[in-house]
Design an enzyme around this catalytic site. Structure first.
Site, PDB file in Angstrom:
ATOM      1  N   ASP A 115      38.017  -1.389 -11.277  1.00 42.61           N
ATOM      2  CA  ASP A 115      38.055  -2.662 -11.969  1.00 42.61           C
ATOM      3  C   ASP A 115      37.314  -2.450 -13.295  1.00 42.61           C
ATOM      4  O   ASP A 115      36.645  -1.433 -13.499  1.00 42.61           O
ATOM      5  CB  ASP A 115      37.424  -3.770 -11.112  1.00 42.61           C
ATOM      6  CG  ASP A 115      37.897  -5.149 -11.561  1.00 42.61           C
ATOM      7  OD1 ASP A 115      38.327  -5.282 -12.722  1.00 42.61           O
ATOM      8  OD2 ASP A 115      37.833  -6.096 -10.769  1.00 42.61           O
TER       9      ASP A 115
HETATM   10  C1  BGC Z   1      39.067  -8.527 -12.892  1.00 46.36           C
HETATM   11  C2  BGC Z   1      40.337  -7.759 -12.698  1.00 46.36           C
HETATM   12  C3  BGC Z   1      41.100  -7.697 -13.990  1.00 46.36           C
HETATM   13  C4  BGC Z   1      40.209  -6.995 -15.026  1.00 46.36           C
HETATM   14  C5  BGC Z   1      40.859  -6.835 -16.376  1.00 46.36           C
HETATM   15  C6  BGC Z   1      38.250  -7.996 -14.060  1.00 46.36           C
HETATM   16  O1  BGC Z   1      37.259  -8.901 -14.399  1.00 46.36           O
HETATM   17  O2  BGC Z   1      38.299  -8.479 -11.719  1.00 46.36           O
HETATM   18  O3  BGC Z   1      41.108  -8.361 -11.700  1.00 46.36           O
HETATM   19  O4  BGC Z   1      42.316  -7.047 -13.820  1.00 46.36           O
HETATM   20  O5  BGC Z   1      39.038  -7.775 -15.206  1.00 46.36           O
HETATM   21  O6  BGC Z   1      40.981  -8.037 -17.022  1.00 46.36           O
END
Ligand code: BGC
Length: 946
Positions: free
Chosen positions: A705
């Site tokens: 993530d």
């Molecule tokens: C989220 C993800 C997301 C990523 C990119 C993170 O804060 O948990 O699900 O894909 O950001 O935006």
């Protein structure tokens, strides 16, 4: 006109999906469907702001439009909407405007409601036949719902409104525009005649609600979660919301598995429940067993009512309690009928492998350890229209325990705790407790025993990735040309808003440095997800219904179809993958991100994800299934440790992902932010190598993530710089770095290599995963200059705005300060130019230039606007009399990212520009770093608060 890109068809499929997700819980006193011409009073401020989705990455789609419930009802022209009531709301909302919050994920999840007087309600009741009461909630990343008014509970004002409306009107439909189930005790208390979960249905959501209210679409959604009496009824509640660690003592007894086994009395609406405007009769079942392999059943479903409709049939199994203990019921399959006319029947047939009834033995009580086992005894198969109201289809006996799959101990807990299990109590079962088996094998030992090997570094021999694709050289030989430095760069993804990919998307991966691109390695791009494409520079995309709504449709075909359109849209924007579907289990209704996820049930979650992936795959793009695994809470999500038994991991938290890999052929996975059993998932060898790859045969990429930590052993502190642990575990991509080549995040890869904590072969193995993945994506032919007919056709369908986003001029801040070539800026009416700026230091800038009018009448107005990402930074207007060069400037920022976009849009032709420069006016780098550090320390924000 494009034959393939049909916005209208896309919208109508999304509308259908949102409508099929609507769950009708109650419909008394002939409330629905509404009759044409009826007089309708609409209560609730959510009539002014339809929640198309939750907030954060899963909801940040810039849309052309959002159809709310009021707008849809009004534009249908089919009802007489109570305008005096609406006017009362109008003036109140003017005084109490929508509070959008400020910054990342800070929109309040509830907006103040208008208090209604007895008088207002009485008058509306006199003037109207029926009342609609809309209640709204949003939710999102970084925080959870609370068992408080305005969150899981209704506020006093909402309750007061319901009380008054329900005592003045006879027909009242309450519409819940929410991403997640909320407390429902008020239904008994105020007795509205109809209740519907309309969820968050994306930009076509209001139209979908109209379709169901009007009866144009007969409701066919079913609950993907159990609605129990209150939050305390859920067995996970005592162990939810901790800031350090949640011990998942309820084990596999999540959702209906708990309620049907132990406390059926606590359920208000069972899992799988949903009403229709028509009736369905289930006929006699055919049932046959081919033990111990599979069984089949066929069930005729007849529409015995008077309107056309669809029905969802669910098949449940009950395994013998055996030595392990089992839930009373487990969902084994489901199917939706076609639209059945009154009197029409359809036989729904199922072939179900017995393995779906197997349990994971993590303690060896069955004689098999770390294995999927069918225990000896009687198996019963049920079918019905929800988990509670089922009929027996058949039963069979297994004489002895059957080993289904032998696995190995993986991800076992290190902390001792007791878990729930059924123990006999007369004819029934009651809750008992047993100790959880603990970890006996070290992940590090497994890794050392299975270290990969690679060819020695030989330097650049001139081979390109294309030579691998052509079969000229093997991948190993190709990668032996890459230096350690190149390999380290390759495992770092870049973002947010990398100028190397479609503007405004979350990440870039693969050939992120010049040196890697020299080897012919292209740069793939991924965007959020899951409910539509997020492009932070403001480019518009289609906003889809949220995960919970789509799961409620129980319609795999429709999900596949919808995501085929999403796939086409990704292709159109030259994006290779969507960061979704999100498929974590709804362990507790308070999880802030439930709206993005599907259900409390892993089979429903896995089947939905698989269907969506199949849709995306039709157009060569793919989804990144997330968050792997057990992300069931948002509070302190970077740090909070989930303590879970192996059995619960296998049967509940991993099962959906397994189905997405095996049935949906997932090619990309995103690990979570937090630890499970003491080890951060992004550095978890058992999770990412042993289970995902060795057991399930996954051969795609895993990415972290965005800004994720890792640690080396259970209990060790997590660190954002510990990327070597991620690489060792086979988490291929560390997302995201501002500048991968320069190691802008200051990770430990170099030192880990030097100190022997990481081997070059491990880097090569991950680089292999990344390169293989790239070869499957649309970026691969594009990087070779190959355009398919589909690409050409999609290109023709692009709007000016889309084109601007594809014609980006990339500049470093230093280049932009030295002067931007004026001929790059298209100063033409209706056109935009996109500048992608990369800056080592963040702060405030000024875009300065000289402008003049050329050959314009004196009265001509010549405006142009400058946008920072999606927000207007400033507009400048010259007139026809400004024929001499004039200095103008627009203040930009502060910019909180090291990459940002400036879009310069010309509303008129007739301007000339020169001496264009972007100069930094205030350096705020230190200040911004401090803010980020502070946010990370409190864990409010994903590290990208802006
Ligand atoms: C989220 C993800 C997301 C990523 C990119 C993170 O804060 O948990 O699900 O894909 O950001 O935006």
């Amino acid at each position: 006109m494009s034959q393939i890109w049909k916005r209208g068809t896309y919208a109508s499929i999304a509308r259908q999906a949102a409508a099929e997700g609507i769950v009708l819980l109650k419909n008394d006193r002939c409330t629905l469907p509404l009759r044409d011409g009826e007089r309708v009073a609409v209560f609730g401020r959510a009539q002014f702001h339809y929640y198309k989705s939750g907030t954060g990455s899963g909801g940040s789609v810039n849309t052309d439009y959002v159809v709310g419930i009021w707008e849809a009802l009004k534009s249908s022209g089919r009802y007489t909407l109570n305008t005096s009531l609406r006017e009362t709301y109008d003036s109140w909302v003017e005084q109490h405007p929508f509070d959008a919050g400020q910054g990342w994920a800070s929109e309040p999840w509830y907006q103040e409601e208008m208090p209604v007087s007895e008088e207002i309600v009485r008058r509306a009741a006199e003037e109207s036949d029926v009342a609609l009461v809309i209640l709204g909630r949003t939710a999102g990343e970084d925080q959870d719902n609370r068992n408080e008014p305005g969150s899981f509970l209704l506020t006093e004002i909402e309750e007061d409104m319901l009380r008054k409306v329900c005592s003045s009107f006879s027909r009242i439909a309450v519409l819940l525009n929410v991403g997640n189930i909320v407390d429902m005790r008020w239904v008994q208390e105020y007795d509205p005649s109809a209740v519907l979960y309309v969820w968050q249905g994306g930009q076509e959501g209001g139209n979908a609600v109209l379709d169901v209210l009007s009866g144009d679409i007969n409701p066919s959604g079913h609950l993907p979660d159990t609605i129990a009496r209150g939050i305390d009824s859920y067995p996970s509640t005592p162990n939810f919301g901790s800031r350090t660690e949640n011990i998942q003592a309820e084990d596999i007894y999540v959702g209906y598995r708990y309620f049907e086994t132990f406390r059926p009395d606590l359920v208000l609406y069972p899992f799988g429940f949903g009403l229709s405007y028509t009736e369905f009769r289930l006929g006699s079942t055919s049932f046959s067993v081919d033990a111990p392999v599979s069984f089949s059943l066929g069930i005729p479903v007849t529409n015995s009512g008077s309107t056309a409709g669809k029905q969802v049939l669910q098949v449940y199994g009950s395994a013998p309690q055996g030595a392990l203990g089992k839930p009373a019921r487990v969902l084994l399959a489901f199917a939706k009928t076609k639209l059945l006319a009154p009197g029409e029947s359809q036989i729904l047939s199922f072939d179900i492998p017995l393995s779906l009834l197997a349990s994971y033995d993590d303690c060896g009580k069955t004689g098999f350890h770390s294995a999927w086992v069918l225990e000896a005894g009687e198996y019963r198969i049920f079918f019905g229209m929800d988990v509670r109201n089922v009929s027996l289809a058949g039963r069979f006996l297994l004489a002895e325990n059957v080993l289904v799959t032998q696995c190995e101990e993986a991800m076992a807990p290190v902390k001792a705790f007791e878990r729930l299990r059924p123990v006999p109590a007369g004819m029934d079962y009651k809750a008992g407790w047993e100790p959880v088996p603990l970890r006996t094998v070290s992940q590090e030992d497994k890794r050392i025993q299975n270290l990969p090997t690679c060819l020695p570094y030989i330097g650049d021999q001139g081979w390109k990735l294309k030579d691998v694709a052509d079969g000229t050289v093997g991948m190993g030989t190709f990668l032996s040309q890459l230096s350690d430095r190149d390999l380290c760069t390759m495992v770092r993804g870049e973002g947010m808003c990398s100028p190397k990919v479609t503007p405004g998307i979350a990440g870039a991966f693969g050939g992120v440095s010049d040196s890697l691109r020299e080897f012919g390695i292209p740069v793939g791009g991924c965007s959020d997800g899951p409910s539509g494409i997020r492009m932070d520079c403001g480019t518009h995309a289609f906003s889809l219904p949220n995960g919970t709504c789509l799961a409620s449709s129980f319609n795999e075909e429709l999900n596949e179809e919808l995501f085929a359109w999403e796939g086409l849209e990704l292709r159109r924007h030259r994006i290779d993958c969507l960061l979704g579907p999100g498929m974590n289990i709804h362990r507790n209704p308070l999880n802030g991100r439930n709206f993005e996820y599907f259900s409390e049930d892993p089979l429903l979650s896995g089947r939905m994800a698989a269907a969506q992936l199949r849709g995306l795959h039709r157009y060569g793009v793919t989804g990144v299934i997330k968050h792997f695994c057990a992300n069931t809470q948002e509070t302190l999500r970077h740090h909070m440790n989930s303590v879970i038994s192996e059995r619960a991991l296998r049967e509940i938290y991993l099962r959906g992902f397994e189905l997405a890999v095996l049935e949906g052929h997932a090619r990309a996975v995103m690990s979570t932010y937090g630890p499970v059993n003491g080890l951060w998932t992004s550095g978890n060898y058992d999770l990412l190598t042993v289970i995902l790859r060795n057991e399930w045969g996954f051969d795609g990429v895993v990415m972290t993530d965005w800004w994720a930590m890792a640690n080396d052993w259970a209990g060790a502190p997590g660190s954002y710089q510990n990327v070597s642990a991620q690489v060792r575990a086979q988490n291929d991509l560390n997302m995201v770095n501002a500048d991968a080549g320069a190691n802008s995040n200051g990770d430990d890869l170099d030192s880990a290599l030097a100190e022997g904590r990481l081997t070059r072969a491990e880097l090569v193995r991950n680089a292999t995963n990344i390169c293989r993945f790239l070869l499957t994506l649309p970026v691969w032919p594009h990087s070779l200059g190959l355009e398919s007919d589909l690409d050409r056709e999609l290109a023709e369908s692009l709007s000016q705005e889309d084109l601007a986003a594809q014609n980006v001029v990339s500049l470093t801040a230093a280049e932009a300060a030295a002067g931007i070539d004026a001929s790059l800026i298209r100063a033409v009416r209706g056109e935009s130019t996109m500048l992608a700026i990369t800056t080592p230091r963040r702060g405030k800038f000024s875009l300065e230039m000289e402008a003049r009018a050329v050959n314009q009448p004196p009265m001509a107005q010549l405006p142009f606007s400058v946008f920072l990402n999606r927000d207007l930074a400033g507009s400048v207007t010259l007139t026809g009399t400004d024929t001499d060069w004039k200095s103008v400037s627009v203040i930009i920022g502060p910019t909180y990212h090291t990459n940002f976009f400036l879009k310069i849009f010309f509303a008129q032709s007739g301007l000339e520009l020169r001496n264009i420069r972007l100069v930094m006016t205030e350096d705020k780098e230190e200040e911004i770093r401090d803010i980020l550090e502070a946010i990370r320390a409190t864990d409010r924000g994903n590290g990208d608060p802006f």
